[in-house]
Design a protein around this motif. Sequence first.
Motif, PDB file in Angstrom:
ATOM      1  N   ARG A  32       0.815  -1.219   0.000  1.00  0.00           N
ATOM      2  CA  ARG A  32       0.000   0.000   0.000  1.00  0.00           C
ATOM      3  C   ARG A  32       0.846   1.266   0.000  1.00  0.00           C
ATOM      4  NH1 ARG A  32      -2.706  -3.241  -1.631  1.00  0.00           N
ATOM      5  NH2 ARG A  32      -4.509  -4.269  -0.693  1.00  0.00           N
ATOM      6  N   LEU A  33       2.115   1.137   0.397  1.00  0.00           N
ATOM      7  CA  LEU A  33       2.954   2.321   0.521  1.00  0.00           C
ATOM      8  C   LEU A  33       4.421   1.929   0.381  1.00  0.00           C
ATOM      9  CD1 LEU A  33       2.966   5.433   1.472  1.00  0.00           C
ATOM     10  CD2 LEU A  33       3.614   4.508   3.684  1.00  0.00           C
ATOM     11  N   VAL A  34       5.207   2.797  -0.270  1.00  0.00           N
ATOM     12  CA  VAL A  34       6.659   2.683  -0.298  1.00  0.00           C
ATOM     13  C   VAL A  34       7.219   3.992   0.254  1.00  0.00           C
ATOM     14  CG1 VAL A  34       8.729   2.333  -1.698  1.00  0.00           C
ATOM     15  CG2 VAL A  34       6.586   1.153  -2.307  1.00  0.00           C
ATOM     16  N   ALA A  35       8.062   3.901   1.295  1.00  0.00           N
ATOM     17  CA  ALA A  35       8.633   5.084   1.943  1.00  0.00           C
ATOM     18  C   ALA A  35      10.153   5.016   1.875  1.00  0.00           C
ATOM     19  CB  ALA A  35       8.172   5.173   3.398  1.00  0.00           C
ATOM     20  N   PHE A  36      10.773   6.080   1.403  1.00  0.00           N
ATOM     21  CA  PHE A  36      12.232   6.116   1.281  1.00  0.00           C
ATOM     22  C   PHE A  36      12.669   7.571   1.139  1.00  0.00           C
ATOM     23  CE2 PHE A  36      10.564   6.252  -2.938  1.00  0.00           C
ATOM     24  CZ  PHE A  36      11.483   6.940  -3.715  1.00  0.00           C
ATOM     25  N   PRO A  37      13.972   7.856   1.281  1.00  0.00           N
ATOM     26  CA  PRO A  37      14.452   9.227   1.142  1.00  0.00           C
ATOM     27  C   PRO A  37      14.865   9.558  -0.290  1.00  0.00           C
ATOM     28  CG  PRO A  37      16.216   7.857   1.983  1.00  0.00           C
ATOM     29  CD  PRO A  37      15.023   6.943   1.786  1.00  0.00           C
ATOM     30  N   HIS A  38      14.689  10.811  -0.659  1.00  0.00           N
ATOM     31  CA  HIS A  38      15.220  11.263  -1.945  1.00  0.00           C
ATOM     32  C   HIS A  38      16.745  11.175  -1.915  1.00  0.00           C
ATOM     33  CE1 HIS A  38      14.468  14.297  -5.472  1.00  0.00           C
ATOM     34  NE2 HIS A  38      15.322  13.373  -5.789  1.00  0.00           N
ATOM     35  N   ALA A  39      17.319  11.596  -0.787  1.00  0.00           N
ATOM     36  CA  ALA A  39      18.754  11.426  -0.552  1.00  0.00           C
ATOM     37  C   ALA A  39      18.958  11.201   0.930  1.00  0.00           C
ATOM     38  CB  ALA A  39      19.548  12.643  -1.032  1.00  0.00           C
ATOM     39  N   SER A  40      19.762  10.229   1.278  1.00  0.00           N
ATOM     40  CA  SER A  40      20.032   9.923   2.685  1.00  0.00           C
ATOM     41  C   SER A  40      20.798  11.065   3.342  1.00  0.00           C
ATOM     42  CB  SER A  40      20.853   8.637   2.782  1.00  0.00           C
ATOM     43  OG  SER A  40      21.515   8.541   4.025  1.00  0.00           O
ATOM     44  N   ASN A  41      20.519  11.290   4.630  1.00  0.00           N
ATOM     45  CA  ASN A  41      21.248  12.333   5.362  1.00  0.00           C
ATOM     46  C   ASN A  41      22.605  11.842   5.868  1.00  0.00           C
ATOM     47  OD1 ASN A  41      20.145  10.626   7.388  1.00  0.00           O
ATOM     48  ND2 ASN A  41      20.178  12.302   8.877  1.00  0.00           N
ATOM     49  N   TYR A  92      17.605  16.480   0.492  1.00  0.00           N
ATOM     50  CA  TYR A  92      17.771  16.784  -0.929  1.00  0.00           C
ATOM     51  C   TYR A  92      17.365  18.217  -1.250  1.00  0.00           C
ATOM     52  CZ  TYR A  92      17.594  16.370  -6.003  1.00  0.00           C
ATOM     53  OH  TYR A  92      17.816  16.550  -7.347  1.00  0.00           O
ATOM     54  N   ALA A  93      16.270  18.694  -0.694  1.00  0.00           N
ATOM     55  CA  ALA A  93      15.706  19.996  -1.050  1.00  0.00           C
ATOM     56  C   ALA A  93      16.679  21.161  -0.892  1.00  0.00           C
ATOM     57  CB  ALA A  93      14.432  20.247  -0.242  1.00  0.00           C
ATOM     58  N   PRO A  94      17.601  21.155   0.097  1.00  0.00           N
ATOM     59  CA  PRO A  94      18.539  22.278   0.197  1.00  0.00           C
ATOM     60  C   PRO A  94      19.462  22.421  -1.008  1.00  0.00           C
ATOM     61  CG  PRO A  94      18.480  21.027   2.247  1.00  0.00           C
ATOM     62  CD  PRO A  94      17.750  20.223   1.224  1.00  0.00           C
ATOM     63  N   HIS A  95      19.484  21.433  -1.868  1.00  0.00           N
ATOM     64  CA  HIS A  95      20.353  21.474  -3.032  1.00  0.00           C
ATOM     65  C   HIS A  95      19.566  21.793  -4.303  1.00  0.00           C
ATOM     66  CE1 HIS A  95      23.219  20.029  -0.180  1.00  0.00           C
ATOM     67  NE2 HIS A  95      22.409  19.031   0.106  1.00  0.00           N
ATOM     68  N   GLY A  96      18.416  22.409  -4.109  1.00  0.00           N
ATOM     69  CA  GLY A  96      17.537  22.811  -5.195  1.00  0.00           C
ATOM     70  C   GLY A  96      16.165  22.206  -5.000  1.00  0.00           C
ATOM     71  N   LEU A  97      15.144  23.065  -4.755  1.00  0.00           N
ATOM     72  CA  LEU A  97      13.797  22.530  -4.556  1.00  0.00           C
ATOM     73  C   LEU A  97      13.392  21.732  -5.786  1.00  0.00           C
ATOM     74  CD1 LEU A  97      11.851  25.523  -2.931  1.00  0.00           C
ATOM     75  CD2 LEU A  97      13.145  23.693  -1.826  1.00  0.00           C
ATOM     76  N   PRO A  98      12.887  20.521  -5.599  1.00  0.00           N
ATOM     77  CA  PRO A  98      12.594  19.663  -6.759  1.00  0.00           C
ATOM     78  C   PRO A  98      11.316  20.060  -7.478  1.00  0.00           C
ATOM     79  CG  PRO A  98      11.899  18.580  -4.748  1.00  0.00           C
ATOM     80  CD  PRO A  98      12.585  19.859  -4.319  1.00  0.00           C
ATOM     81  N   ASP A  99      11.216  19.647  -8.727  1.00  0.00           N
ATOM     82  CA  ASP A  99       9.967  19.738  -9.478  1.00  0.00           C
ATOM     83  C   ASP A  99       9.117  18.545  -9.040  1.00  0.00           C
ATOM     84  OD1 ASP A  99       7.898  19.759 -11.284  1.00  0.00           O
ATOM     85  OD2 ASP A  99       9.158  19.809 -13.078  1.00  0.00           O
TER      86      ASP A  99
END
Length: 376
Positions: A129-138, A167-174
Amino acid sequence: MCGQVIDRLTHFYRHTKVQPDHPFPLSQEATEALEHSYRRLAAWMGVGADEIHFGPSTSQNTYVLARAFRSMWRDGDEIVASTQDHEANAGVWRRLEATGITVREWRVHPERGTLDLADLDELITERTRLVAFPHASNVVAAINPVTEVVARAKAVGARVVVDGVSYAPHGLPDIGALGVDVYLFSAYKTWGPHQGLMYVRRDLADRLGNEGHYFVADEPRFKLVPAGPDHAQVAACAGIVDYLDDLYAHHGGQDADTVERGRRVHDMFRAHEIGLLGRLLAYLADRDDVRVAGPIDPTRRAPTVSIIPLKRPVPDVAKSLVESRMMIGTGDFYAPRLLDEMGIPTDPGVLRMSFIHYTTQEEIDRLIEALDRALG
């Protein structure tokens, strides 16, 4: 915090610190300041203003989100959650096991700390029902292939929640182009106030359970943020986009729609950071007394670099770096599951260095000189 945010925050506190949504003029001005932030951020990231939610932190937002999701599921339904996540996007989903949900672990490579799509293929089922993961690991900073994960999840009708804090501090994503159902990041890491931003796809928000007062069950902005918004800080968040727009103009940006400006700024940030990151990673790769957590290829990661000294204790190396006026940190960075998977003791953990688009080559050179002294 960027000056544009500070200016908006100060103006709101000095001139419009009243309860919004009332008919008198000052309240209407406060309301417009809030709505302006929703519109500006949504337009920059290619989503609808009604799909943006502000909460006190990303950790709080994911906690509420998990509770709201649970009402949509039956006992025995499955979640795929990675072991690469910050605990904010790890623990909330695993807690649902106690309510009858099955959690399947998407484990990282024990040496590199990266996630493999082939492993995900073996975990996804018709009950996912759901997949959860990071855009980029901290910690390992590997940039994950979001759109490819989305395609796999959508094939079985599953939703996708992405933690974008690192990830967002390196450019807000589309976000609109990513295709995710939920995307979360923290405004204080994108030059703004201490607010958590959460994108929730409109059709999903309509289905999620209400976590607010019973009389706001049909109002997504309130049903998913039971604490209520911090009006001044939400209004100030428009300054984040003011800052990005000013940077775009400063670097000679031509006329383009808002989403395209966002893409160009994102790419400009990435190009600069990759250049600096390549210099630092090449230096670390040449040493035999340090382990780098995550990819060595600068194009595959964000500029968050975690290392494990092999010949000197982490605290000693950190002490030396601080004496060289380096702002570094040590610990597990709220990702103990990841460190456990990689065989890294959570105490003292890793030594982490991070930089961003306004970092210079000179500063990277100073860091390398400081590492020479600290590592010995």
